[in-house]
Motif scaffolding. Structure first.
Motif, mmCIF file in Angstrom:
data_model
loop_
_atom_site.group_PDB
_atom_site.id
_atom_site.type_symbol
_atom_site.label_atom_id
_atom_site.label_comp_id
_atom_site.label_asym_id
_atom_site.label_seq_id
_atom_site.Cartn_x
_atom_site.Cartn_y
_atom_site.Cartn_z
ATOM 1 N N PHE A 118 0.819 -1.200 0.000
ATOM 2 C CA PHE A 118 0.000 0.000 0.000
ATOM 3 C C PHE A 118 0.866 1.270 0.000
ATOM 4 O O PHE A 118 0.856 2.044 -0.952
ATOM 5 N N ALA A 119 1.621 1.449 1.088
ATOM 6 C CA ALA A 119 2.349 2.711 1.238
ATOM 7 C C ALA A 119 3.368 2.914 0.110
ATOM 8 O O ALA A 119 3.446 3.984 -0.495
ATOM 9 N N TRP A 120 4.111 1.854 -0.171
ATOM 10 C CA TRP A 120 5.163 1.970 -1.186
ATOM 11 C C TRP A 120 4.591 2.344 -2.558
ATOM 12 O O TRP A 120 5.032 3.327 -3.179
ATOM 13 N N PRO A 121 3.595 1.589 -3.073
ATOM 14 C CA PRO A 121 3.035 1.962 -4.380
ATOM 15 C C PRO A 121 2.489 3.386 -4.397
ATOM 16 O O PRO A 121 2.717 4.125 -5.363
ATOM 17 N N VAL A 122 1.783 3.754 -3.319
ATOM 18 C CA VAL A 122 1.181 5.091 -3.295
ATOM 19 C C VAL A 122 2.273 6.153 -3.299
ATOM 20 O O VAL A 122 2.225 7.134 -4.057
ATOM 21 N N LEU A 123 3.286 5.942 -2.445
ATOM 22 C CA LEU A 123 4.382 6.923 -2.376
ATOM 23 C C LEU A 123 5.139 6.984 -3.708
ATOM 24 O O LEU A 123 5.556 8.061 -4.139
ATOM 25 N N ALA A 124 5.280 5.828 -4.349
ATOM 26 C CA ALA A 124 5.988 5.806 -5.620
ATOM 27 C C ALA A 124 5.260 6.661 -6.647
ATOM 28 O O ALA A 124 5.883 7.419 -7.407
ATOM 29 N N ILE A 125 3.926 6.541 -6.661
ATOM 30 C CA ILE A 125 3.132 7.361 -7.578
ATOM 31 C C ILE A 125 3.306 8.837 -7.254
ATOM 32 O O ILE A 125 3.512 9.681 -8.152
ATOM 33 N N LEU A 126 3.227 9.145 -5.968
ATOM 34 C CA LEU A 126 3.362 10.544 -5.568
ATOM 35 C C LEU A 126 4.746 11.064 -5.953
ATOM 36 O O LEU A 126 4.897 12.166 -6.461
ATOM 37 N N HIS A 127 5.748 10.227 -5.698
ATOM 38 C CA HIS A 127 7.118 10.628 -5.982
ATOM 39 C C HIS A 127 7.289 10.918 -7.476
ATOM 40 O O HIS A 127 7.909 11.880 -7.881
ATOM 41 N N ARG A 128 6.699 10.037 -8.272
ATOM 42 C CA ARG A 128 6.833 10.174 -9.709
ATOM 43 C C ARG A 128 6.070 11.401 -10.207
ATOM 44 O O ARG A 128 6.483 12.076 -11.136
ATOM 45 N N GLY A 129 4.934 11.647 -9.544
ATOM 46 C CA GLY A 129 4.063 12.712 -10.030
ATOM 47 C C GLY A 129 4.416 14.090 -9.509
ATOM 48 O O GLY A 129 4.140 15.093 -10.167
ATOM 49 N N LEU A 130 5.024 14.138 -8.326
ATOM 50 C CA LEU A 130 5.247 15.448 -7.713
ATOM 51 C C LEU A 130 6.439 16.153 -8.360
ATOM 52 O O LEU A 130 7.571 15.715 -8.257
ATOM 53 N N ARG A 131 6.139 17.250 -9.033
ATOM 54 C CA ARG A 131 7.182 18.082 -9.627
ATOM 55 C C ARG A 131 6.855 19.503 -9.250
ATOM 56 O O ARG A 131 5.762 19.775 -8.753
ATOM 57 N N PRO A 132 7.794 20.416 -9.492
ATOM 58 C CA PRO A 132 7.492 21.820 -9.155
ATOM 59 C C PRO A 132 6.181 22.284 -9.767
ATOM 60 O O PRO A 132 5.411 22.991 -9.119
ATOM 61 N N GLU A 133 5.931 21.831 -11.018
ATOM 62 C CA GLU A 133 4.718 22.341 -11.669
ATOM 63 C C GLU A 133 3.441 21.676 -11.145
ATOM 64 O O GLU A 133 2.334 22.082 -11.518
ATOM 65 N N THR A 134 3.624 20.659 -10.266
ATOM 66 C CA THR A 134 2.443 19.988 -9.716
ATOM 67 C C THR A 134 1.552 20.984 -8.980
ATOM 68 O O THR A 134 0.325 20.905 -9.020
ATOM 69 N N ALA A 135 2.220 21.919 -8.297
ATOM 70 C CA ALA A 135 1.479 22.899 -7.512
ATOM 71 C C ALA A 135 0.491 23.664 -8.385
ATOM 72 O O ALA A 135 -0.534 24.144 -7.908
ATOM 73 N N LEU A 136 0.829 23.762 -9.677
ATOM 74 C CA LEU A 136 -0.053 24.499 -10.586
ATOM 75 C C LEU A 136 -1.454 23.900 -10.609
ATOM 76 O O LEU A 136 -2.455 24.601 -10.737
ATOM 77 N N VAL A 137 -1.508 22.561 -10.453
ATOM 78 C CA VAL A 137 -2.807 21.887 -10.452
ATOM 79 C C VAL A 137 -3.676 22.440 -9.331
ATOM 80 O O VAL A 137 -4.888 22.564 -9.460
ATOM 81 N N LEU A 138 -2.995 22.795 -8.235
ATOM 82 C CA LEU A 138 -3.748 23.250 -7.068
ATOM 83 C C LEU A 138 -4.317 24.656 -7.233
ATOM 84 O O LEU A 138 -5.225 25.040 -6.509
ATOM 85 N N VAL A 139 -3.729 25.427 -8.146
ATOM 86 C CA VAL A 139 -4.283 26.769 -8.344
ATOM 87 C C VAL A 139 -5.210 26.802 -9.565
ATOM 88 O O VAL A 139 -5.817 27.823 -9.859
ATOM 89 N N ASP A 140 -5.309 25.646 -10.204
ATOM 90 C CA ASP A 140 -6.175 25.576 -11.377
ATOM 91 C C ASP A 140 -7.640 25.654 -10.955
ATOM 92 O O ASP A 140 -8.073 24.978 -10.028
ATOM 93 N N HIS A 141 -8.376 26.495 -11.670
ATOM 94 C CA HIS A 141 -9.783 26.671 -11.343
ATOM 95 C C HIS A 141 -10.547 25.349 -11.456
ATOM 96 O O HIS A 141 -11.376 25.017 -10.606
ATOM 97 N N GLY A 142 -10.216 24.601 -12.499
ATOM 98 C CA GLY A 142 -10.902 23.334 -12.756
ATOM 99 C C GLY A 142 -10.753 22.363 -11.596
ATOM 100 O O GLY A 142 -11.690 21.640 -11.248
ATOM 101 N N THR A 143 -9.556 22.326 -10.992
ATOM 102 C CA THR A 143 -9.321 21.428 -9.867
ATOM 103 C C THR A 143 -10.309 21.696 -8.744
ATOM 104 O O THR A 143 -10.928 20.777 -8.202
ATOM 105 N N TRP A 144 -10.456 22.973 -8.439
ATOM 106 C CA TRP A 144 -11.318 23.287 -7.296
ATOM 107 C C TRP A 144 -12.782 23.073 -7.610
ATOM 108 O O TRP A 144 -13.585 22.821 -6.712
ATOM 109 N N ARG A 145 -13.108 23.166 -8.919
ATOM 110 C CA ARG A 145 -14.480 22.841 -9.276
ATOM 111 C C ARG A 145 -14.740 21.348 -9.013
ATOM 112 O O ARG A 145 -15.788 20.960 -8.519
ATOM 113 N N ILE A 146 -13.740 20.534 -9.326
ATOM 114 C CA ILE A 146 -13.885 19.094 -9.068
ATOM 115 C C ILE A 146 -13.954 18.812 -7.573
ATOM 116 O O ILE A 146 -14.777 18.030 -7.096
#
Lengths: 548, 364
Positions: A44-72
């Motif tokens: 559980f933890a390892w696969p989830v962390l691996a995904i997060l590790h792979r996905g988390l980049r500086p530009e990831t934060a942009l998703v959080l300021v995206d209007h569409g994200t907050w609509r979801i």
């Protein structure tokens, strides 16, 4: 002269604090804890962390300021809140029926209430699609389906506590001049609050992470975090965005779990309310209104089920068993195997998942009740609940990344899907078995110890037999949940070995009357198996201590 | 009096086998609260030690510490000379009878009784023989297949006792074994239990707040309060010679009067009682209600101290009075009993006399 004699002699040995047995007990406890946490860590933890590790980049934060994200996010929370409210409103009369009304055939009643909860989400989605008669996306259908799914949680959690409340407190309030409504508001409802909180938290959790229902009924237009993670991972290969959304979801899940844990604690501290007499009786006066409401909810629960069954034997030209006949084939070019083969795959993986989850869950329960420090137990308990709330898609995709690093080719192993399903089922096992074990009088275990039973012998001779029924219940529920699991399975099942839910999703994603009919027939099949299993479980159990 | 203590001095090599249970300076703490402090106690082989005291005084903790269910933060629990601090509960070979039985609900009577034998891997045939013997011993012959939920309170407690005895414990620990039962049953079972313990020469510790239970069962009684042993004595002597006012109070003394002993007679303002063998000097007399007999005035035969009846209480086997005696410093109101045949009304004058059976001498 009198004396307190033999003073002045000092004891030779100083062993601070703990009973003499604990030194021998700790290694075993340690081994158990390592086994449980090790499994959770690797699968559980390892696969989830691996995904997060792979996905988390500086530009990831942009998703959080995206209007569409907050609509979801807003839609996710909004539909979950609406579904939870509806489930609470519909579940309360049923809780009352279960706890307070003397009715013949309560086993059947309990089974009818419970079946929706263990139905595969995909089947629930299809049932509502059949009911509405259209594949058009609909918010109200999503809310209704989520509520339909979770009414059982409210009815069982609240009803379980309600049945244990001492009716004499209400009688006292009545004798002091409070009317029935006033009594309910001032005596009954406050006493039920721990169960209400617990149910609310769990239902909210389920509704906000509901996958199959939203996927089928939202049809791409209405998206929640869970389906969005799925779409981004699978369709757009946008791991970065998926990782950001997963983190968001994890935060929400942790909050909900914390509320549930607090509620559980309060519920356990309200343990002194166990009534001596059976509180069920014939309803009187205005109570009939509540009974009628319960009856209405019950009927409403049966409508989608009926609609699905009817749809499965209908075709454009009237009644037809074509869908069922088609199960022996592969559909209209949709499947790699026959429908029956998929059903067989389902049974096989669900069986494997059940024994895995049962071993893991029961071991976890035994470790949890052995932990002395309250917060360690609470922390581990919460860790065990986490797989419920983390997107199964995330877990599934994580497997593909991490498991190739393990010795043995697990990725192509037929045990891969059961592993993922076991993760989803284990929390259910824990929540069913743990309350029963916690309610075992500690002195019963002490009695066994004084009679010569070592720590694990005590578990085997006292805890396991007393939790026997709960373990059977957990096995049954676990089996049907694994049978219908779709989030992780849809991701991990190999094309040549799909389970029935995977086959259904394939069938409905393709055009053709035969495919649709075969999908409905498969849904009906899953539902019948589920309902049968629930009926067996309900007739076996007599207690209602478990939370689900 | 010192001569009494000779048997307490351990003679090396002679009493080793019968040394039994010995607690040395045992202290138990839960966080910052001290449940037991510096307990020194012993139950020689074959003897029954009763630990008597008010609830919350640490009695159960003491028993649980001996069983190994609690750990001592200081001091040692020894059995037959062996220090038990490293020995876990299930290897101590001590049987325990819990207050409310704690029978295993998922097993029948036989399943409960044979539990300890199964833990010792005793064969099936021998187990069933032992179960039959023990059930007969506790007066429940033929109950093997009964469900424990069908048993009455007294029967359940007998099964619990049989279960503890089946494992042939070196030491039997009884935690308020009879206190959940009604009075009649309690008295009968206490007698049964006393006989059973005496016949089998079992070394036992029984914890109770019930005086009758302690005095019926025990060879020695220890009074425990607020985690300390106030006194340890043979029952008869404890009853007549409590160490101090706290012990005496727990043993039913309600009034304390200063007095003197001369020529084997203890005298106080209410009269005198014989106490042969006691050496002369100051003494504190502890009076139980039964230690003061009241008689209706006007009868010349009772010339003693007089008092006025304030209150009257009918008990099941006697009538108890509260009598005001203004000139008795420190005991202006005292309790007395009166014969059923001659009951005075409140406000009436009565003559008071001491009854030696209800008088204890303190600090002796």
């Amino acid at each position: 002269m009198f004396r307190t004699r033999r003073s002045g002699r000092t004891g030779a040995v100083t062993t601070p604090g703990k009973p003499a047995g604990s030194a021998a007990r700790r290694p075993l406890l340690f081994v158990g804890a390592v086994a449980v946490l090790g499994f959770l860590g690797v699968f559980f933890a390892w696969p989830v962390l691996a995904i997060l590790h792979r996905g988390l980049r500086p530009e990831t934060a942009l998703v959080l300021v995206d209007h569409g994200t907050w609509r979801i996010v807003a839609f996710t929370l909004g539909q979950a809140a609406a579904s939870t409210a509806l489930a609470l409103a519909a579940g309360m009369p049923l809780a009352y029926l279960l706890a307070r009304v003397r009715i013949p055939g309560k086993v059947l009643l309990r089974a009818v209430i419970t079946v929706p909860f263990v139905l595969p989400t995909l089947v629930v989605g299809m049932a509502f699609r059949a009911l509405l008669g259209t594949a058009e996306p609909s918010v109200s259908a999503i809310v209704l389906a989520n509520a339909f799914f979770n009414v059982a949680v409210v009815a069982r959690t609240v009803g379980g506590l309600w049945a244990q409340l001492d009716r004499r407190a209400e009688d006292a309030a009545r004798s002091l001049g409070a009317g029935p409504l006033r009594t309910f508001g001032t005596v009954t409802l406050p006493a039920l609050r721990p169960a209400l909180w617990s149910a609310t938290a769990v239902v909210f959790l389920f509704c906000s992470t509901s996958f199959g229902v939203v996927l089928v009924l939202g049809a791409g237009r209405y998206r929640t975090l869970e389906t969005e993670i799925y779409l981004r991972t699978v369709r757009m290969l946008d791991l970065s965005g998926a990782a950001a959304l997963s983190l968001l979801q994890l935060a929400a899940v942790l909050a909900a779990l914390a509320v549930a844990a607090l509620a559980r604690r309060r519920r356990e501290s309200a343990g002194g309310v166990r009534a001596a007499e059976r509180p069920a009786r014939n309803p009187r006066g205005a109570e009939w209104l509540v009974v009628a409401a319960g009856g209405a909810v019950l009927a409403a629960l049966l409508v989608p089920i009926g609609a699905l069954l009817v749809r499965s034997v209908s075709s454009r030209s009237g009644w037809s068993l074509a869908g069922y006949r088609a199960l022996s084939g592969t559909g209209d070019g949709a499947l790699g195997v026959s429908g029956w083969q998929a059903a067989l795959n389902s049974l096989r993986t669900a069986t494997d998942a059940t024994w895995m989850a049962l071993s893991l869950g029961v071991l976890a329960c035994l470790v949890l009740i052995s932990l002395r420090k309250r917060w360690t137990a609470e922390l581990m308990d919460t860790a065990l609940m986490l797989p419920l709330g983390v997107s199964a898609v995330t877990v599934g995709f994580g497997y593909l990344i991490t498991l190739q690093l393990l010795p043995g080719d697990l990725r192509t192993s037929p045990l891969l899907v059961p592993f993922a399903q076991a993760l989803v089922v284990t929390p259910l096992v824990v929540r069913t078995v743990l309350p029963v074990l916690r309610s075992v009088d500690e002195r019963l275990r002490e009695a066994a110890a004084t009679l010569g039973a070592g720590p694990w012998r005590v578990r085997r001779e006292v805890d396991l037999p007393l939790a026997g029924r709960a373990i059977c219940t957990a096995a049954g529920f676990g089996f049907v949940v694994a049978l219908g699991e779709f989030g992780a399975t849809g991701f991990l099942a190999r094309p040549e070995a799909p389970t029935l839910p995977v086959a259904i999703s394939e069938l409905i994603s393709r055009p053709g009357e035969l495919n649709t009919q075969m999908a409905y027939a498969s849904c009906a099949l899953l539902m019948l198996v589920t309902a049968g299993a629930v009926l067996v479980i309900e007739s076996l159990r007599t207690d209602s201590v478990g939370e689900f | 009096m010192r001569a009494f203590e000779v048997d307490d001095v351990a003679v090396p090599g002679v009493r080793q086998r019968d040394e039994g249970l010995r607690l040395e300076n045992v202290t138990v703490r839960y966080g910052s609260t001290t449940a037991l402090s510096g307990i020194d106690l012993s139950a020689p082989g074959g003897e029954v030690l009763a630990v008597l005291g008010p609830s919350g005084g640490g009695k159960s903790t003491l028993l649980r510490t001996v069983a190994g269910l609690e750990g001592a933060s200081r001091g040692a629990v020894r059995f037959g000379g062996e220090d038990l601090s490293g020995v876990p509960v299930h290897r101590r070979g001590f049987g325990m009878v819990f207050q409310d039985g704690q029978l295993f609900g998922h097993r029948d009577v036989a399943g409960n009784v044979e539990f300890g034998l199964r833990m010792r891997s005793v064969g099936r045939r021998e187990r069933s023989r032992e179960v039959a013997r023990l059930l007969e011993l506790v007066g429940l012959a033929g109950y093997q297949r009964r469900r424990v939920s069908e048993l009455s309170g007294g029967q359940a407690q007998r099964v619990a006792l049989a279960r503890a005895l089946a494992a042939r414990p070196r030491l039997l620990l009884l935690d308020e074994p009879l206190s959940g039962l009604d009075r009649m049953l309690r008295e009968r079972l206490a007698v049964d239990l006393a006989e059973l313990l005496a016949d089998s020469a079992t070394t036992a510790v029984v914890v109770t707040h019930d005086l009758d239970e302690a005095f019926t069962l025990a060879d020695r009684v220890a009074v425990l309060s607020e985690g300390r042993v106030l006194q340890e004595e043979r029952p008869r002597r404890l009853w007549t010679r409590p160490a101090d006012e706290e012990v005496a109070g727990f043993l039913g003394c309600t009034t304390f009067l200063r007095g003197r002993i001369e020529d084997g007679v203890a005298s106080c303002p209410l009269g005198s009682v014989p106490c042969p063998g006691e050496h002369a000097g100051e003494v504190l007399l502890g009076l139980r209600a039964t230690g003061v007999r009241a008689h209706r005035s006007g009868t010349e035969r009772h010339p003693g101290r007089r008092g006025e009846v304030v209150r009257r209480l009918h008990r099941h086997d006697h009538v108890r009075l509260t009598v005001a005696v203004p000139e008795l410093a420190g005991a202006e109101l005292l309790e007395a009993v009166v014969a059923d045949t001659d009951v005075p009304d409140p406000g009436e004058d009565v003559a008071l006399a001491l009854d030696p059976a209800g008088v204890a001498l303190l600090g002796r």
